[in-house]
Write a protein that holds these residues in place. Sequence first.
Motif, PDB file in Angstrom:
ATOM      1  N   THR A 274     -11.740  15.644   4.399  1.00 26.26           N
ATOM      2  CA  THR A 274     -10.532  15.802   3.586  1.00 26.26           C
ATOM      3  C   THR A 274      -9.390  14.907   4.032  1.00 26.26           C
ATOM      4  O   THR A 274      -8.481  14.619   3.246  1.00 26.26           O
ATOM      5  CB  THR A 274     -10.053  17.263   3.632  1.00 26.26           C
ATOM      6  N   ASP A 275      -9.408  14.451   5.311  1.00 26.22           N
ATOM      7  CA  ASP A 275      -8.302  13.622   5.804  1.00 26.22           C
ATOM      8  C   ASP A 275      -8.690  12.152   5.979  1.00 26.22           C
ATOM      9  O   ASP A 275      -8.057  11.421   6.725  1.00 26.22           O
ATOM     10  CB  ASP A 275      -7.730  14.178   7.112  1.00 26.22           C
ATOM     11  N   MET A 276      -9.742  11.723   5.285  1.00 27.60           N
ATOM     12  CA  MET A 276     -10.137  10.314   5.278  1.00 27.60           C
ATOM     13  C   MET A 276      -9.746   9.689   3.935  1.00 27.60           C
ATOM     14  O   MET A 276     -10.024  10.269   2.874  1.00 27.60           O
ATOM     15  CB  MET A 276     -11.651  10.174   5.488  1.00 27.60           C
ATOM     16  N   TYR A 277      -9.121   8.509   3.990  1.00 34.33           N
ATOM     17  CA  TYR A 277      -8.645   7.864   2.765  1.00 34.33           C
ATOM     18  C   TYR A 277      -8.933   6.362   2.802  1.00 34.33           C
ATOM     19  O   TYR A 277      -8.944   5.749   3.869  1.00 34.33           O
ATOM     20  CB  TYR A 277      -7.138   8.087   2.587  1.00 34.33           C
ATOM     21  N   SER A 278      -9.164   5.830   1.617  1.00 34.36           N
ATOM     22  CA  SER A 278      -9.294   4.390   1.450  1.00 34.36           C
ATOM     23  C   SER A 278      -7.926   3.861   1.032  1.00 34.36           C
ATOM     24  O   SER A 278      -7.324   4.354   0.067  1.00 34.36           O
ATOM     25  CB  SER A 278     -10.347   4.078   0.383  1.00 34.36           C
ATOM     26  N   ILE A 279      -7.435   2.861   1.765  1.00 39.49           N
ATOM     27  CA  ILE A 279      -6.072   2.394   1.545  1.00 39.49           C
ATOM     28  C   ILE A 279      -6.048   0.888   1.321  1.00 39.49           C
ATOM     29  O   ILE A 279      -6.806   0.135   1.935  1.00 39.49           O
ATOM     30  CB  ILE A 279      -5.174   2.791   2.739  1.00 39.49           C
ATOM     31  N   LEU A 280      -5.196   0.461   0.422  1.00 36.27           N
ATOM     32  CA  LEU A 280      -4.893  -0.953   0.199  1.00 36.27           C
ATOM     33  C   LEU A 280      -3.390  -1.040   0.057  1.00 36.27           C
ATOM     34  O   LEU A 280      -2.810  -0.453  -0.858  1.00 36.27           O
ATOM     35  CB  LEU A 280      -5.584  -1.473  -1.068  1.00 36.27           C
ATOM     36  N   GLY A 281      -2.735  -1.711   1.007  1.00 35.96           N
ATOM     37  CA  GLY A 281      -1.277  -1.730   0.992  1.00 35.96           C
ATOM     38  C   GLY A 281      -0.696  -3.034   1.489  1.00 35.96           C
ATOM     39  O   GLY A 281      -1.392  -3.863   2.098  1.00 35.96           O
ATOM     40  N   ASN A 282       0.579  -3.215   1.228  1.00 32.84           N
ATOM     41  CA  ASN A 282       1.297  -4.427   1.629  1.00 32.84           C
ATOM     42  C   ASN A 282       1.788  -4.315   3.075  1.00 32.84           C
ATOM     43  O   ASN A 282       2.350  -3.285   3.469  1.00 32.84           O
ATOM     44  CB  ASN A 282       2.493  -4.659   0.699  1.00 32.84           C
ATOM     45  N   ILE A 283       1.571  -5.363   3.862  1.00 31.96           N
ATOM     46  CA  ILE A 283       1.967  -5.369   5.269  1.00 31.96           C
ATOM     47  C   ILE A 283       3.457  -5.722   5.388  1.00 31.96           C
ATOM     48  O   ILE A 283       3.887  -6.781   4.947  1.00 31.96           O
ATOM     49  CB  ILE A 283       1.121  -6.368   6.076  1.00 31.96           C
ATOM     50  N   LEU A 284       4.228  -4.805   5.998  1.00 31.65           N
ATOM     51  CA  LEU A 284       5.660  -5.022   6.197  1.00 31.65           C
ATOM     52  C   LEU A 284       5.984  -5.513   7.605  1.00 31.65           C
ATOM     53  O   LEU A 284       6.998  -6.170   7.818  1.00 31.65           O
ATOM     54  CB  LEU A 284       6.435  -3.724   5.923  1.00 31.65           C
ATOM     55  N   ASP A 285       5.124  -5.156   8.577  1.00 37.10           N
ATOM     56  CA  ASP A 285       5.372  -5.559   9.960  1.00 37.10           C
ATOM     57  C   ASP A 285       4.060  -5.501  10.736  1.00 37.10           C
ATOM     58  O   ASP A 285       3.160  -4.714  10.397  1.00 37.10           O
ATOM     59  CB  ASP A 285       6.414  -4.647  10.608  1.00 37.10           C
TER      60      ASP A 285
END
Length: 277
Positions: A209-220
Amino acid sequence: MYKKKAEVKELLDRIQSENIASTKVVVTAEKERLWEIRKDLSPSLGICIHGYLENLGTYVREGYFPYIKNTPTSSTAKCAVEKHIDDINYSGMLEDNNLGTSLIFRLSNKFHYLDNIRSKIKSTDLFGFCIDGKILLPIHKTVAQMELSKQKLLNKNILLEAAKNGDEDAMDTLSADELILYTTLNARIQNEDLYSIVDTVFMPYGMETDMYSILGNILDVYEEKNSFTGEIIILLKIECNDMINIVAIKKEDLQGEPKVGRRFKGNIWVHGTIHME
């Protein structure tokens, strides 16, 4: 580096024996005495060992998990916390409209929650751990396109709140928008790559339940060294669906060169720290 149970036990025994003086103990409403030891492995990263105390004062170890300190606020949306049925861990569930779904995370600061259990949760910091990640190029957007995306997200959040309160017109508008989006994606996917259409993603992954696939923009991006293993850990500050998350990954497990403006893709184990009023 620690793959066998005997190796893990040796590491945990070492940390526990060296840091027993810094043990924190809390008594729950059920008169159960819980303890935890936190050991920093770098300026931001560490490992927490936890368990319960028997009547004779024996420390019984139940488990361990990694943590990240000083993380930025991810959400101020409504958050609920519940204890696991089969162990002494706690999970939080975040209802943030930006995600479009309920997000479940492992609670990292359960002692703070137990000490202030009658207080209201005011904000949540999310962070995750990844063992296989990739760096993708960004989608080129003009300033006008970025402003339009923000306005669309704001309008969608307003409609979602209205729909939750029973507004049928808002429900119809959301359904119509989803149909238009589905039709547009079907047309574009014939000639374009998926990741040139989809900017960011935050969706459940696998059976946990606490595993997620993520695609996001790198800010730092910044690096730290694990004092126990000598390995280099990369910490990425990522913006995904208008939420800020910190992701930690071993340098050897990351494909590509992380830079501000690029995107990160990977499956992460999501933890969270809550702040109480």
